[in-house]
Design an enzyme around this catalytic site. Structure first.
Site, PDB file in Angstrom:
ATOM      1  CB  ILE A  23      -0.944  -0.001   1.224  1.00 60.53           C
ATOM      2  CG1 ILE A  23      -1.909  -1.184   1.150  1.00 60.53           C
ATOM      3  CG2 ILE A  23      -1.724   1.314   1.289  1.00 60.53           C
ATOM      4  CD1 ILE A  23      -2.773  -1.339   2.381  1.00 60.53           C
ATOM      5  N   PRO A  43       9.246  -0.355  10.371  1.00 56.33           N
ATOM      6  CG  PRO A  43       8.280  -1.327  12.242  1.00 56.33           C
ATOM      7  CD  PRO A  43       7.937  -0.513  11.040  1.00 56.33           C
ATOM      8  CG  ASP A 248     -38.024  28.835 -16.815  1.00 59.70           C
ATOM      9  OD1 ASP A 248     -37.741  27.802 -16.161  1.00 59.70           O
ATOM     10  OD2 ASP A 248     -38.350  28.799 -18.015  1.00 59.70           O
ATOM     11  CE  LYS A 270     -42.476  34.237 -17.381  1.00 57.68           C
ATOM     12  NZ  LYS A 270     -42.875  34.697 -18.724  1.00 57.68           N
ATOM     13  N   GLY A 301     -37.502  25.740 -18.968  1.00 58.26           N
ATOM     14  CA  GLY A 301     -37.978  24.383 -18.738  1.00 58.26           C
ATOM     15  C   GLY A 301     -38.725  23.856 -19.951  1.00 58.26           C
ATOM     16  CG  ASP A 303     -39.449  22.950 -27.402  1.00 59.22           C
ATOM     17  OD1 ASP A 303     -38.509  22.369 -27.955  1.00 59.22           O
ATOM     18  OD2 ASP A 303     -40.038  23.926 -27.908  1.00 59.22           O
ATOM     19  CB  ILE A 306     -44.197  23.460 -26.401  1.00 62.86           C
ATOM     20  CG1 ILE A 306     -43.839  22.890 -27.779  1.00 62.86           C
ATOM     21  CG2 ILE A 306     -45.526  22.881 -25.915  1.00 62.86           C
ATOM     22  CD1 ILE A 306     -43.807  21.385 -27.849  1.00 62.86           C
ATOM     23  CB  THR A 331     -42.416  19.533 -24.755  1.00 59.89           C
ATOM     24  OG1 THR A 331     -43.406  20.332 -24.104  1.00 59.89           O
ATOM     25  CG2 THR A 331     -43.082  18.314 -25.368  1.00 59.89           C
ATOM     26  CG  MET A 383     -48.391  26.209 -17.027  1.00 60.39           C
ATOM     27  SD  MET A 383     -47.913  27.616 -18.069  1.00 60.39           S
ATOM     28  CE  MET A 383     -48.509  27.089 -19.680  1.00 60.39           C
ATOM     29  N   GLY A 412     -42.683  15.877 -12.838  1.00 57.52           N
ATOM     30  CA  GLY A 412     -42.362  14.733 -13.678  1.00 57.52           C
ATOM     31  C   GLY A 412     -40.894  14.643 -14.059  1.00 57.52           C
TER      32      GLY A 412
END
Length: 457
Positions: A23, A43, A248, A270, A301, A303, A306, A331, A383, A412
């Site tokens: 080691i 030793p 965002d 927002k 967040g 796409d 969209i 998306t 939303m 998700g």
């Protein structure tokens, strides 16, 4: 971050290893490669270790460890014996003297860790797991060894030879970083890898002669629904080179952490009735930073095109004559439905899918209700959590059966994902019962019934 990574310059520095076996030998090899002068206390000392120490003008002490040994001005100490009580004793004595100390395979008695190393000198990459999983660190090292060309060391050395000249020509550090990034994206790497140094020198000379102050640019990047592994390669590349990141509320922390570490971050999240920065302000910020010559990553967040108002932001950039790129993202409808085990279309249940926004306007969503009442289609509402009860009632009023399946997918694709399944008639009561929180995606249609069979999360 549990440990702070540093790279120590150990050339001609005296380092102590307590232990004389295999080691100790492995640690001695690493330290000698870094140019350290080795002292070994034990030793008994293996012949191979003795030879290594003598080759590098070190010293051997055939003795047990005693605190008086630490009277030497050691830069660091490694306890590498097979006796835990000795290693602990070394650690305690070093701690009392504020000496950096590592006890091999003994996490509580380590002030520093020795990482797995990918050596492309002068380029060095270290991988550490805070001592929790050295085997995993070594496996990651093996993967990196196959990904990083050996010529990267040559490139690092070549760049160092030009560093002073480039700094004199381009004093601004931000602009200088862009110069090097653009240069590394050119044919320079291959020229250096193949030892065509004359061609490489000519290339960098021409790049300096033609250098102009860079213009600002905006990257409109879709960050996907939350899982960082759903990012596109292009998204990750632009996130890493941006000077400013404007993000965002729907951008998850793990994704944000993949942005360039020293980039300026601006939060413009927002939530319903609570806009940190109004949309007009976001548009203005993008233009303002770009006109300052910054490379701006507008991280959104899902796409950006969209229900992300990406089109509005691009219109503002076009009007201001600002260069931009758009990077699509997965998306929420696609990502969240897949992670919930709900196919949006299915030959036996749904031949079409519609994406809708569930935002309320003056207390009611403005949706083409008659068009939505169709048996063999899937409805996906973004939303729509706040107006869910109203939306369910409206669909029933316009002829949809109350037993139509509906699924709510909260947060998700993230570790906090929660899926609740019900019907149009009872889903509103389940929101309170299951404490469903935004962001939540709503899926309505017979495909929801496939979840029990297809779910994999």
């Amino acid at each position: 971050m549990d440990i702070f990574p540093i790279s120590l310059k150990l050339k001609q520095q005296i380092c102590l290893i307590v232990g004389g076996g295999s080691i100790a030998y492995r640690k001695a090899v690493l330290l000698s490669q870094a140019g350290a002068v080795l002292h070994i206390v034990a030793p008994q000392i293996d012949e191979q270790l003795q030879q290594l120490v003598k080759t590098h003008q070190g010293e051997l002490f055939f003795d047990v460890f005693k605190p008086t040994v630490l009277e030497q001005p050691y830069r660091l100490v490694i306890a590498a014996t097979d006796q835990p009580n000795v290693n602990r004793h070394v650690f305690e004595e070093c701690e009392a003297r504020n000496l950096l100390v590592n006890s091999v395979d003994d996490i509580p008695h380590c002030r520093f860790m020795v990482p797995a190393i990918v050596d492309r000198a002068p380029l060095l990459i270290s991988i550490a797991s805070n001592g929790t999983s050295p085997v995993l660190s070594r496996q990651i090292r093996t993967q990196l060894e196959t990904l990083i060309p050996h010529g990267m060391g040559k490139l690092a050395k070549f760049s160092g030879q030009w560093r002073k000249q480039v700094k004199a020509h381009i004093p601004n550090p931000e602009q200088r970083r862009i110069f090097w990034e653009d240069l590394y994206a050119s044919s320079l790497k291959e020229q250096v890898f193949n030892d065509n140094l004359d061609a490489a020198n000519l290339l960098i000379e021409q790049a300096l002669q033609t250098w102009q102050t860079p213009k600002g640019e905006v990257y409109l990047v879709g960050a996907g629904p939350g899982d960082p592994e759903l990012l596109t390669l292009k998204a990750l590349r632009l996130m890493q080179q941006a000077d400013v990141v404007i993000y965002d509320r729907l951008v998850s922390e793990p994704i944000l952490n993949l942005c360039r570490r020293d980039a300026e971050r601006v939060y413009v999240g927002k939530a319903r009735s609570n806009h940190a920065v109004p949309q007009e302000g976001i548009n203005a910020l993008l233009v303002e930073y770009a006109q300052q010559g910054k490379r701006v990553c507008r991280l959104k967040g899902g796409d950006p095109f969209i229900f992300g108002r990406g089109g509005e932001e691009i219109q503002e950039l076009v009007d201001a004559n600002v260069t931009f790129q758009v990077v699509p993202g997965i998306t929420a409808a696609s990502g969240c439905s897949a992670y919930a085990g709900i196919p949006l279309t299915h030959r036996d249940y749904a031949q079409s899918v519609r994406f809708l926004t569930g935002h309320l306007k003056e207390g009611s969503p403005e949706l083409p209700w008659k068009e939505l009442v169709y048996e063999n289609q899937t409805l996906v509402l973004y939303m729509g959590l706040v107006g869910l009860e109203t939306i369910s009632q409206k669909l029933i009023e316009h002829g949809q059966r109350p037993t139509m399946p509906i699924a709510l997918i909260s947060k998700g694709t993230t570790p906090e994902q929660k899926v609740v399944v019900g019907t149009l008639a009872d889903i509103a009561s389940k929101v309170i019962e299951h404490e469903i929180q935004a962001p939540t995606l709503t899926i309505i249609g017979e495909v929801v019934n496939l979840r029990e069979k297809l779910k994999w999360q």
